[in-house]
Design an enzyme around this catalytic site. Structure first.
Site, PDB file in Angstrom:
ATOM      1  CB  THR A 181      33.632  31.377 -60.572  1.00 41.39           C
ATOM      2  OG1 THR A 181      33.231  32.160 -59.439  1.00 41.39           O
ATOM      3  CG2 THR A 181      34.906  32.020 -61.145  1.00 41.39           C
ATOM      4  CG  ASP A 182      29.493  34.160 -58.549  1.00 41.01           C
ATOM      5  OD1 ASP A 182      30.652  33.883 -58.185  1.00 41.01           O
ATOM      6  OD2 ASP A 182      28.516  34.100 -57.770  1.00 41.01           O
ATOM      7  CD  GLU A 183      35.056  34.598 -56.252  1.00 37.70           C
ATOM      8  OE1 GLU A 183      36.094  35.263 -56.256  1.00 37.70           O
ATOM      9  OE2 GLU A 183      34.707  33.877 -55.313  1.00 37.70           O
ATOM     10  CE1 TYR A 231      39.008  30.250 -58.476  1.00 35.07           C
ATOM     11  CE2 TYR A 231      37.446  31.934 -57.743  1.00 35.07           C
ATOM     12  CZ  TYR A 231      37.699  30.683 -58.301  1.00 35.07           C
ATOM     13  OH  TYR A 231      36.658  29.876 -58.687  1.00 35.07           O
ATOM     14  CE  LYS A 253      37.390  29.045 -62.720  1.00 35.33           C
ATOM     15  NZ  LYS A 253      37.557  27.584 -63.062  1.00 35.33           N
TER      16      LYS A 253
HETATM   17  P1  NAD Z   1      38.300  22.064 -55.348  1.00 39.22           P
HETATM   18  O1  NAD Z   1      39.402  22.960 -54.899  1.00 39.22           O
HETATM   19  O2  NAD Z   1      37.531  21.302 -54.354  1.00 39.22           O
HETATM   20  O3  NAD Z   1      38.858  21.008 -56.409  1.00 39.22           O
HETATM   21  C1  NAD Z   1      39.770  21.341 -57.418  1.00 39.22           C
HETATM   22  C2  NAD Z   1      40.345  20.030 -57.961  1.00 39.22           C
HETATM   23  O4  NAD Z   1      41.263  20.357 -59.027  1.00 39.22           O
HETATM   24  C3  NAD Z   1      41.133  19.238 -56.927  1.00 39.22           C
HETATM   25  O5  NAD Z   1      40.757  17.876 -56.977  1.00 39.22           O
HETATM   26  C4  NAD Z   1      42.584  19.430 -57.346  1.00 39.22           C
HETATM   27  O6  NAD Z   1      43.426  18.341 -56.988  1.00 39.22           O
HETATM   28  C5  NAD Z   1      42.443  19.569 -58.850  1.00 39.22           C
HETATM   29  N1  NAD Z   1      43.572  20.277 -59.466  1.00 39.22           N
HETATM   30  C6  NAD Z   1      44.164  21.418 -59.055  1.00 39.22           C
HETATM   31  N2  NAD Z   1      45.185  21.736 -59.891  1.00 39.22           N
HETATM   32  C7  NAD Z   1      45.203  20.796 -60.872  1.00 39.22           C
HETATM   33  C8  NAD Z   1      46.014  20.584 -62.019  1.00 39.22           C
HETATM   34  N3  NAD Z   1      47.008  21.425 -62.348  1.00 39.22           N
HETATM   35  N4  NAD Z   1      45.761  19.505 -62.797  1.00 39.22           N
HETATM   36  C9  NAD Z   1      44.771  18.640 -62.475  1.00 39.22           C
HETATM   37  N5  NAD Z   1      43.984  18.777 -61.385  1.00 39.22           N
HETATM   38  C10 NAD Z   1      44.188  19.850 -60.602  1.00 39.22           C
HETATM   39  O7  NAD Z   1      37.369  23.004 -56.239  1.00 39.22           O
HETATM   40  P2  NAD Z   1      35.791  23.003 -56.448  1.00 39.22           P
HETATM   41  O8  NAD Z   1      35.153  23.862 -55.429  1.00 39.22           O
HETATM   42  O9  NAD Z   1      35.329  21.611 -56.650  1.00 39.22           O
HETATM   43  O10 NAD Z   1      35.711  23.809 -57.843  1.00 39.22           O
HETATM   44  C11 NAD Z   1      35.701  23.119 -59.087  1.00 39.22           C
HETATM   45  C12 NAD Z   1      35.546  24.140 -60.201  1.00 39.22           C
HETATM   46  O11 NAD Z   1      34.330  24.877 -60.025  1.00 39.22           O
HETATM   47  C13 NAD Z   1      36.662  25.183 -60.248  1.00 39.22           C
HETATM   48  O12 NAD Z   1      36.990  25.416 -61.584  1.00 39.22           O
HETATM   49  C14 NAD Z   1      36.035  26.433 -59.618  1.00 39.22           C
HETATM   50  O13 NAD Z   1      36.621  27.613 -60.128  1.00 39.22           O
HETATM   51  C15 NAD Z   1      34.586  26.284 -60.049  1.00 39.22           C
HETATM   52  N6  NAD Z   1      33.594  26.922 -59.171  1.00 39.22           N
HETATM   53  C16 NAD Z   1      33.568  26.635 -57.830  1.00 39.22           C
HETATM   54  C17 NAD Z   1      32.566  27.202 -57.028  1.00 39.22           C
HETATM   55  C18 NAD Z   1      32.496  26.915 -55.543  1.00 39.22           C
HETATM   56  O14 NAD Z   1      31.684  27.525 -54.853  1.00 39.22           O
HETATM   57  N7  NAD Z   1      33.289  26.008 -54.979  1.00 39.22           N
HETATM   58  C19 NAD Z   1      31.613  28.045 -57.603  1.00 39.22           C
HETATM   59  C20 NAD Z   1      31.686  28.313 -58.976  1.00 39.22           C
HETATM   60  C21 NAD Z   1      32.661  27.728 -59.752  1.00 39.22           C
HETATM   61  O1  DAU Z   2      31.191  32.583 -56.031  1.00 39.55           O
HETATM   62  C1  DAU Z   2      31.846  31.431 -56.462  1.00 39.55           C
HETATM   63  C2  DAU Z   2      33.136  31.259 -55.684  1.00 39.55           C
HETATM   64  O2  DAU Z   2      32.764  30.908 -54.352  1.00 39.55           O
HETATM   65  C3  DAU Z   2      34.047  30.192 -56.281  1.00 39.55           C
HETATM   66  O3  DAU Z   2      34.456  30.610 -57.558  1.00 39.55           O
HETATM   67  C4  DAU Z   2      35.261  29.974 -55.376  1.00 39.55           C
HETATM   68  O4  DAU Z   2      36.063  28.917 -55.877  1.00 39.55           O
HETATM   69  C5  DAU Z   2      34.777  29.610 -53.988  1.00 39.55           C
HETATM   70  O5  DAU Z   2      35.882  29.472 -53.106  1.00 39.55           O
HETATM   71  C6  DAU Z   2      33.827  30.684 -53.456  1.00 39.55           C
HETATM   72  O6  DAU Z   2      34.540  31.942 -53.214  1.00 39.55           O
HETATM   73  P1  DAU Z   2      34.263  32.830 -51.903  1.00 39.55           P
HETATM   74  O7  DAU Z   2      35.440  33.678 -51.655  1.00 39.55           O
HETATM   75  O8  DAU Z   2      32.927  33.487 -51.983  1.00 39.55           O
HETATM   76  O9  DAU Z   2      34.139  31.624 -50.815  1.00 39.55           O
HETATM   77  P2  DAU Z   2      34.684  31.469 -49.326  1.00 39.55           P
HETATM   78  O10 DAU Z   2      34.023  30.249 -48.769  1.00 39.55           O
HETATM   79  O11 DAU Z   2      36.148  31.569 -49.243  1.00 39.55           O
HETATM   80  O12 DAU Z   2      34.073  32.753 -48.593  1.00 39.55           O
HETATM   81  C7  DAU Z   2      32.668  32.994 -48.569  1.00 39.55           C
HETATM   82  C8  DAU Z   2      32.429  34.293 -47.820  1.00 39.55           C
HETATM   83  O13 DAU Z   2      32.730  34.091 -46.429  1.00 39.55           O
HETATM   84  C9  DAU Z   2      33.311  35.450 -48.260  1.00 39.55           C
HETATM   85  O14 DAU Z   2      32.568  36.650 -48.160  1.00 39.55           O
HETATM   86  C10 DAU Z   2      34.464  35.453 -47.248  1.00 39.55           C
HETATM   87  C11 DAU Z   2      33.786  34.965 -45.975  1.00 39.55           C
HETATM   88  N1  DAU Z   2      34.621  34.158 -45.053  1.00 39.55           N
HETATM   89  C12 DAU Z   2      35.270  33.080 -45.585  1.00 39.55           C
HETATM   90  C13 DAU Z   2      36.063  32.262 -44.781  1.00 39.55           C
HETATM   91  C14 DAU Z   2      36.782  31.064 -45.353  1.00 39.55           C
HETATM   92  C15 DAU Z   2      34.702  34.468 -43.703  1.00 39.55           C
HETATM   93  O15 DAU Z   2      34.076  35.436 -43.236  1.00 39.55           O
HETATM   94  N2  DAU Z   2      35.480  33.658 -42.907  1.00 39.55           N
HETATM   95  C16 DAU Z   2      36.172  32.577 -43.394  1.00 39.55           C
HETATM   96  O16 DAU Z   2      36.872  31.895 -42.614  1.00 39.55           O
END
Ligand code: NAD
Ligand code: DAU
Length: 342
Positions: free
Chosen positions: A127-129, A151, A155
């Site tokens: 992730t970019d985080e 988090y 990562k």
């Molecule tokens: P998600 O939370 O929807 O899914 C995570 C999955 O991992 C779930 O199915 C969960 O059951 C499984 N899991 C959790 N703990 C586990 C364990 N110990 N063993 C096996 N499975 C396990 O997450 P997502 O949004 O699909 O993210 C997937 C990946 O992409 C993550 O690594 C996240 O850091 C990365 N990522 C997400 C975003 C985003 O915007 N959502 C952006 C950049 C990177």
């Molecule tokens: O940038 C990649 C990341 O994006 C991934 O690595 C993470 O897994 C994913 O959860 C996401 O992180 P963010 O913290 O950016 O996503 P989130 O949807 O939680 O929040 C997006 C933005 O919106 C953030 O600035 C917080 C704000 N927010 C979020 C929620 C859930 C609100 O203002 N209200 C809310 O209820």
């Protein structure tokens, strides 16, 4: 060819598996796919129902930190795509233990098993985080790692471990780091689905702080295309950014969602800010673009289709939306995490 896709029942992992098994990635046509997923609150076998009958597919319920299990699932040459993670920043602020277990220990166990079993490429989905927050300009793959939330720190640790297995042991590791994803099947703890399902139900939405935090949005299909390209053609030991190209403040995004869902600003509740809230993320993704990567889904159309999907699938999100993740309430602080049943 065999792929072990961990976390493949979650939002992005299931999108990747559905695309792969329905022929979207010709380089992996005919591959057998094992999904290993702990099926936490975020994992949902229904996300894989469309491909459950495909030849070569199996879903194994289990933990990536279970060394015996992951060794058993890997065969020499297996490709590993590690999506498995705890992913919600707010939950990591409330309690980081599961983040350290899965994101750090789990990744370490998988790396060891991949090495022992002679696996092929290990693609770590990151992730970019890991870079923290940037006021202007964009991060390159060699920018300093400055994670802030538990988090992001977990990562970052996983990325460093993965790279150490490349440098020390020669394991074929590639890392992708992506910006914020949106699309169908995303858990309603995250901004876009949370606001969408609340607005569709006629409820208010909690906007953190001043709402001027900026995120760079990418459709999940484009993220998965970037992952498959890095898996197929990325360099061993390299990191690749997968960027969105649609930077929006949370206020502007909220305005779009209100319009799409037929609501107005009176539905917005200003709540206290997330602790340590990152102001802005921005990735320079020219390295992956040089391999041919281009996002295809235009944001306005992707968002409209995503809201349409949630509108059409209350059966999918209603049981999940009933269990709120904590948000910062007026007055500050984060209430304890609420964990929904599986
Ligand atoms: P998600 O939370 O929807 O899914 C995570 C999955 O991992 C779930 O199915 C969960 O059951 C499984 N899991 C959790 N703990 C586990 C364990 N110990 N063993 C096996 N499975 C396990 O997450 P997502 O949004 O699909 O993210 C997937 C990946 O992409 C993550 O690594 C996240 O850091 C990365 N990522 C997400 C975003 C985003 O915007 N959502 C952006 C950049 C990177
Ligand atoms: O940038 C990649 C990341 O994006 C991934 O690595 C993470 O897994 C994913 O959860 C996401 O992180 P963010 O913290 O950016 O996503 P989130 O949807 O939680 O929040 C997006 C933005 O919106 C953030 O600035 C917080 C704000 N927010 C979020 C929620 C859930 C609100 O203002 N209200 C809310 O209820």
């Amino acid at each position: 060819m065999h792929l072990l896709v961990t976390g493949g029942a979650g939002f992005i992992g299931s999108t990747f598996v559905r695309a792969l098994l329905t022929g979207a990635y010709p380089a992996f046509a005919g591959a057998a796919v094992t999904v290993l997923d702990k099926l936490t609150y975020a994992g949902n076998p229904a996300n894989l129902a469309a491909v459950a009958d495909r030849p070569g597919f199996r879903l194994v319920s289990g933990d990536i930190a279970d060394a015996a299990l992951v060794r058993e699932l890997l065969t020499p040459g297996s490709l590993v795509v590690n999506f498995a993670a705890e992913t919600h920043v707010d939950r990591s602020i409330a309690d980081a233990a599961s983040f350290v277990h899965t994101n750090v220990t789990g990744t370490h166990v998988l790396l060891d098993a991949a090495l022992e079993q002679g696996a092929g490429r290990f693609l770590q989905v990151s992730t970019d985080e890991v870079y923290g927050s940037i006021d202007s300009g964009s991060w390159t793959e060699s920018s300093p790692l400055l994670p802030n939330s538990p988090y992001a720190a977990s990562k970052t640790s996983a990325d460093l471990l993965a790279l150490s297995y490349f440098r020390t042991h020669g394991l074929d590791v590639t890392i992708t780091r992506c910006s914020n994803n949106y699309g169908p099947h995303q858990h309603p703890e995250k901004l876009i689905p949370r606001f969408t399902v609340r607005l569709l139900a006629g409820r208010s939405v909690p906007l953190y702080g001043d709402g001027r935090h900026i995120r760079d949005w990418l459709h999940v299909d484009d993220h998965c295309r970037g992952i498959q390209l890095a898996l197929e053609r990325g360099e061993s030991g390299a990191v690749y950014h997968i960027g969105g190209g649609t930077e929006l403040s949370n206020r502007l995004l909220t305005r779009e969602l209100l319009a799409t869902c037929g609501a107005d600003w009176s539905s917005v509740r200003h709540v206290a800010d997330r602790k340590g809230h990152h102001r802005r993320y921005s990735l320079d993704d020219s390295k992956l673009r040089a391999l041919g990567y281009r996002p295809r889904v235009e944001f306005a159309e992707g968002l409209r289709a995503t809201v349409g999907w949630y509108r059409a699938h209350p059966d999918w999100w209603a049981p999940r939306a009933a269990y709120e993740t904590p948000y910062a309430p007026a007055g500050g602080g984060h209430p304890a995490s609420v964990h929904p049943p599986k």
